[in-house]
Design a protein around this motif. Structure first.
Motif, PDB file in Angstrom:
ATOM      1  N   THR A 124       5.763  -9.148  -7.969  1.00  0.00           N
ATOM      2  CA  THR A 124       6.467  -8.211  -7.785  1.00  0.00           C
ATOM      3  C   THR A 124       6.731  -7.664  -6.406  1.00  0.00           C
ATOM      4  O   THR A 124       5.745  -7.476  -5.762  1.00  0.00           O
ATOM      5  N   PRO A 125       7.745  -7.823  -5.747  1.00  0.00           N
ATOM      6  CA  PRO A 125       8.064  -7.000  -4.458  1.00  0.00           C
ATOM      7  C   PRO A 125       7.425  -5.755  -4.438  1.00  0.00           C
ATOM      8  O   PRO A 125       7.705  -4.769  -5.186  1.00  0.00           O
ATOM      9  N   ILE A 126       6.968  -5.546  -3.007  1.00  0.00           N
ATOM     10  CA  ILE A 126       6.103  -4.293  -3.123  1.00  0.00           C
ATOM     11  C   ILE A 126       6.990  -3.116  -2.955  1.00  0.00           C
ATOM     12  O   ILE A 126       6.402  -1.902  -3.436  1.00  0.00           O
ATOM     13  N   GLY A 127       8.238  -3.429  -2.711  1.00  0.00           N
ATOM     14  CA  GLY A 127       9.249  -2.248  -2.564  1.00  0.00           C
ATOM     15  C   GLY A 127       9.866  -1.783  -3.803  1.00  0.00           C
ATOM     16  O   GLY A 127      10.359  -0.789  -4.058  1.00  0.00           O
ATOM     17  N   GLY A 128       9.405  -2.652  -4.943  1.00  0.00           N
ATOM     18  CA  GLY A 128       9.733  -2.248  -6.332  1.00  0.00           C
ATOM     19  C   GLY A 128       8.902  -1.480  -7.208  1.00  0.00           C
ATOM     20  O   GLY A 128       8.898  -1.290  -8.344  1.00  0.00           O
ATOM     21  N   LEU A 129       7.706  -1.494  -6.434  1.00  0.00           N
ATOM     22  CA  LEU A 129       6.529  -0.600  -7.182  1.00  0.00           C
ATOM     23  C   LEU A 129       6.517   0.675  -6.773  1.00  0.00           C
ATOM     24  O   LEU A 129       6.347   1.030  -5.501  1.00  0.00           O
ATOM     25  N   ARG A 130       6.600   1.966  -7.674  1.00  0.00           N
ATOM     26  CA  ARG A 130       6.168   3.145  -7.357  1.00  0.00           C
ATOM     27  C   ARG A 130       4.682   3.531  -6.795  1.00  0.00           C
ATOM     28  O   ARG A 130       3.937   2.498  -7.243  1.00  0.00           O
ATOM     29  N   ARG A 131       4.530   4.530  -6.110  1.00  0.00           N
ATOM     30  CA  ARG A 131       3.246   4.399  -5.519  1.00  0.00           C
ATOM     31  C   ARG A 131       1.958   4.527  -6.585  1.00  0.00           C
ATOM     32  O   ARG A 131       1.138   4.072  -6.328  1.00  0.00           O
ATOM     33  N   ARG A 132       2.221   5.109  -7.868  1.00  0.00           N
ATOM     34  CA  ARG A 132       1.313   5.193  -8.734  1.00  0.00           C
ATOM     35  C   ARG A 132       1.030   3.929  -9.224  1.00  0.00           C
ATOM     36  O   ARG A 132      -0.104   3.486  -9.820  1.00  0.00           O
ATOM     37  N   ASP A 133       2.088   3.092  -9.557  1.00  0.00           N
ATOM     38  CA  ASP A 133       2.020   1.878 -10.038  1.00  0.00           C
ATOM     39  C   ASP A 133       1.127   0.950  -9.078  1.00  0.00           C
ATOM     40  O   ASP A 133       0.395  -0.003  -9.402  1.00  0.00           O
ATOM     41  N   ARG A 134       1.509   0.917  -7.989  1.00  0.00           N
ATOM     42  CA  ARG A 134       0.775   0.290  -6.894  1.00  0.00           C
ATOM     43  C   ARG A 134      -0.441   0.487  -6.724  1.00  0.00           C
ATOM     44  O   ARG A 134      -1.512  -0.355  -6.654  1.00  0.00           O
ATOM     45  N   ALA A 135      -0.973   1.824  -6.969  1.00  0.00           N
ATOM     46  CA  ALA A 135      -2.324   2.263  -6.755  1.00  0.00           C
ATOM     47  C   ALA A 135      -3.248   1.423  -8.259  1.00  0.00           C
ATOM     48  O   ALA A 135      -4.351   1.500  -8.212  1.00  0.00           O
ATOM     49  N   ARG A 136      -2.500   1.197  -9.010  1.00  0.00           N
ATOM     50  CA  ARG A 136      -3.040   0.625 -10.317  1.00  0.00           C
ATOM     51  C   ARG A 136      -3.325  -0.723 -10.206  1.00  0.00           C
ATOM     52  O   ARG A 136      -4.048  -1.310 -10.930  1.00  0.00           O
ATOM     53  N   VAL A 137      -2.798  -1.558  -9.080  1.00  0.00           N
ATOM     54  CA  VAL A 137      -2.817  -3.034  -8.948  1.00  0.00           C
ATOM     55  C   VAL A 137      -3.584  -3.271  -7.600  1.00  0.00           C
ATOM     56  O   VAL A 137      -4.472  -4.150  -7.631  1.00  0.00           O
ATOM     57  N   VAL A 138      -3.425  -2.364  -6.607  1.00  0.00           N
ATOM     58  CA  VAL A 138      -4.207  -2.697  -5.383  1.00  0.00           C
ATOM     59  C   VAL A 138      -4.953  -1.422  -4.973  1.00  0.00           C
ATOM     60  O   VAL A 138      -4.658  -0.298  -4.930  1.00  0.00           O
ATOM     61  N   ALA A 139      -6.509  -1.552  -4.462  1.00  0.00           N
ATOM     62  CA  ALA A 139      -7.198  -0.677  -3.996  1.00  0.00           C
ATOM     63  C   ALA A 139      -7.795  -0.939  -2.623  1.00  0.00           C
ATOM     64  O   ALA A 139      -8.066  -2.240  -2.396  1.00  0.00           O
ATOM     65  N   THR A 140      -8.099  -0.156  -1.883  1.00  0.00           N
ATOM     66  CA  THR A 140      -8.263  -0.315  -0.333  1.00  0.00           C
ATOM     67  C   THR A 140      -9.616   0.425  -0.164  1.00  0.00           C
ATOM     68  O   THR A 140      -9.667   1.614  -0.485  1.00  0.00           O
ATOM     69  N   VAL A 141     -10.588  -0.444   0.413  1.00  0.00           N
ATOM     70  CA  VAL A 141     -11.668   0.149   1.122  1.00  0.00           C
ATOM     71  C   VAL A 141     -11.741   0.178   2.499  1.00  0.00           C
ATOM     72  O   VAL A 141     -11.769  -0.956   3.093  1.00  0.00           O
ATOM     73  N   ALA A 142     -11.246   1.294   3.177  1.00  0.00           N
ATOM     74  CA  ALA A 142     -11.035   1.432   4.561  1.00  0.00           C
ATOM     75  C   ALA A 142     -12.245   1.245   5.350  1.00  0.00           C
ATOM     76  O   ALA A 142     -13.525   1.381   4.692  1.00  0.00           O
ATOM     77  N   GLN A 143     -12.163   1.025   6.639  1.00  0.00           N
ATOM     78  CA  GLN A 143     -13.490   1.019   7.605  1.00  0.00           C
ATOM     79  C   GLN A 143     -14.208   2.268   7.507  1.00  0.00           C
ATOM     80  O   GLN A 143     -15.276   2.242   7.391  1.00  0.00           O
ATOM     81  N   SER A 144     -13.616   3.412   7.711  1.00  0.00           N
ATOM     82  CA  SER A 144     -14.187   4.632   7.648  1.00  0.00           C
ATOM     83  C   SER A 144     -13.424   5.554   6.867  1.00  0.00           C
ATOM     84  O   SER A 144     -12.593   6.502   7.446  1.00  0.00           O
ATOM     85  N   PRO A 145     -13.568   5.559   5.448  1.00  0.00           N
ATOM     86  CA  PRO A 145     -12.725   6.624   4.755  1.00  0.00           C
ATOM     87  C   PRO A 145     -12.805   8.075   5.145  1.00  0.00           C
ATOM     88  O   PRO A 145     -13.950   8.578   5.292  1.00  0.00           O
ATOM     89  N   VAL A 146     -11.786   8.781   5.076  1.00  0.00           N
ATOM     90  CA  VAL A 146     -12.271  10.172   5.216  1.00  0.00           C
ATOM     91  C   VAL A 146     -12.434  10.845   4.065  1.00  0.00           C
ATOM     92  O   VAL A 146     -12.003  10.749   2.899  1.00  0.00           O
ATOM     93  N   VAL A 147     -13.559  11.648   4.079  1.00  0.00           N
ATOM     94  CA  VAL A 147     -14.251  12.404   2.841  1.00  0.00           C
ATOM     95  C   VAL A 147     -14.205  13.807   3.133  1.00  0.00           C
ATOM     96  O   VAL A 147     -14.779  14.042   4.197  1.00  0.00           O
ATOM     97  N   PRO A 148     -13.743  14.524   2.073  1.00  0.00           N
ATOM     98  CA  PRO A 148     -13.810  16.046   2.297  1.00  0.00           C
ATOM     99  C   PRO A 148     -15.362  16.614   2.781  1.00  0.00           C
ATOM    100  O   PRO A 148     -16.195  15.943   1.884  1.00  0.00           O
ATOM    101  N   PRO A 149     -15.540  17.360   3.260  1.00  0.00           N
ATOM    102  CA  PRO A 149     -16.885  17.864   3.646  1.00  0.00           C
ATOM    103  C   PRO A 149     -17.390  18.449   2.333  1.00  0.00           C
ATOM    104  O   PRO A 149     -16.703  18.996   1.490  1.00  0.00           O
TER     105      PRO A 149
END
Length: 265
Positions: free
Chosen positions: A70-95
Motif C-alpha cells: 500500500t502506498p504510504i500516502g494512502g494510509l491514515r496516521r492511525r492505520d500506519r501506526a498499526r503497521v509500522v513502529a519506530t524505536v528512535a535513538q533517543s525517544p522523548v520521555v515525559p518527566p
C-alpha cells in the motif's frame, strides 16, 4: 489495508528527500521482504536516519514508499501506526512517566479520540511487558532504569502497537556490549516467533553483520552496495566509503570488522 499478501513489507522506489534545499537521499531503491532483517549502514551524513523516517511516515514521500503493498500516502496516521513502529535513538520521555504508562502509549492507534484504554489494551501491554521480562517494572519511572532496561521499554512500546514492521534507529548506540547483545537477541527472537520485519540502522558494523539477513550501504544519499553481510562488509567497500583502515575477519555468524591503525608513511 489493500495490497497482495505476497507484497514486500517495504518497497522504496526512487526515494528522494531534501531538507532546506540540501539533497539527503538521492533516488534510493530498496525492498525488504516480510520477515527479513535488513540493516542500513554508512558513514555519518549518509542519510540512514532520514531513510527510516521516510519509511515511518515522518517525512513526506507518498509516492516513493509502499508498506505491505500500500502506498504510504494512502494510509491514515492511525492505520500506519498499526503497521509500522519506530524505536528512535533517543525517544522523548515525559518527566516522571512510569513504565506502564509509557508502554500504554503504544496502544494510542486503537483508542478512540477522547477515549480511554480498554481492558484489552491493558492485557496487550501486560503481555508485552511479561514477554520482555519487565513485569516487575510497571510502576518504575523510566529515568531510574539502566540503559538496557530503558531500551527494552522502548521496544515494548513499539510491540504494544501490534505493528509487524519494526524500524530501529541505532537501537544499541547508548548501550554497553552486553546490553547490545541482549537487545538484539531479543529483537531476533521476536522476529522469528512473531513474524516481525526489521529495518534498522547501526554504526557497529560487527554486531550489525551478525544479525542482519541483508545489509545496505548508503553513501552520500545513494545505495552503493546491497547484499549479505559478507558481500557488503569488505575491506574495499569500507575503506572507500568510510575512509577507514580495517581488517574484516570471518566469524561464526558473520564478518567481524576490526579497526587497524593505518601504516605510517
Amino acid at each position: 489495508m489493500t495490497g497482495s499478501s505476497a507484497a514486500p513489507a517495504v518497497d522504496l522506489r526512487d526515494l528522494r528527500i531534501s531538507v532546506d534545499g540540501t539533497s539527503i537521499l538521492a533516488g534510493v531503491d530498496l525492498t525488504v521482504a516480510t520477515g527479513e532483517w535488513v540493516t542500513v549502514i554508512g558513514p555519518n551524513g549518509a542519510g540512514k536516519s532520514t531513510l527510516l523516517r521516510a519509511v515511518g511516515g515522518l517525512l513526506p514521500a507518498p509516492d516513493a514508499v509502499r508498506l505491505f503493498g500500500t502506498p504510504i500516502g494512502g494510509l491514515r496516521r492511525r492505520d500506519r501506526a498499526r503497521v509500522v513502529a519506530t524505536v528512535a535513538q533517543s525517544p522523548v520521555v515525559p518527566p516522571g512517566m512510569a513504565v506502564l504508562d509509557y508502554v500504554l502509549l503504544g496502544r494510542t492507534p486503537y483508542i478512540p479520540p477522547l477515549g480511554r484504554e480498554s481492558a484489552a489494551d491493558l492485557a496487550v501491554v501486560h503481555e508485552v511487558l511479561d514477554r520482555l521480562d519487565l513485569a516487575g517494572f510497571h510502576a518504575r519511572e523510566l529515568a531510574t532504569l539502566s540503559g538496557g532496561e530503558r531500551q527494552r521499554v522502548f521496544l515494548a512500546r513499539a510491540l504494544a502497537q501490534g505493528a509487524t514492521l519494526l524500524l530501529l534507529d541505532e537501537p544499541t548506540s547508548a548501550l554497553d556490549i552486553g546490553h547490545q547483545q541482549e537487545v538484539l537477541e531479543l529483537v531476533d527472537q521476536l522476529r522469528r516467533t512473531h513474524g516481525l520485519t526489521v529495518l534498522a540502522t547501526m554504526h557497529d558494523l560487527s554486531i550489525a553483520g551478525e544479525y542482519a539477513d541483508r545489509m545496505v550501504l548508503l553513501a552520500a544519499g545513494r545505495v552503493v552496495a546491497v547484499g549479505t553481510p559478507r558481500e557488503v562488509l569488505t575491506d574495499r567497500l569500507l575503506a572507500e566509503h568510510y575512509r577507514a583502515s580495517v581488517r574484516v575477519v570471518d566469524g561464526e555468524h558473520g564478518p567481524l570488522v576490526v579497526p587497524v591503525r593505518p601504516r605510517r608513511q
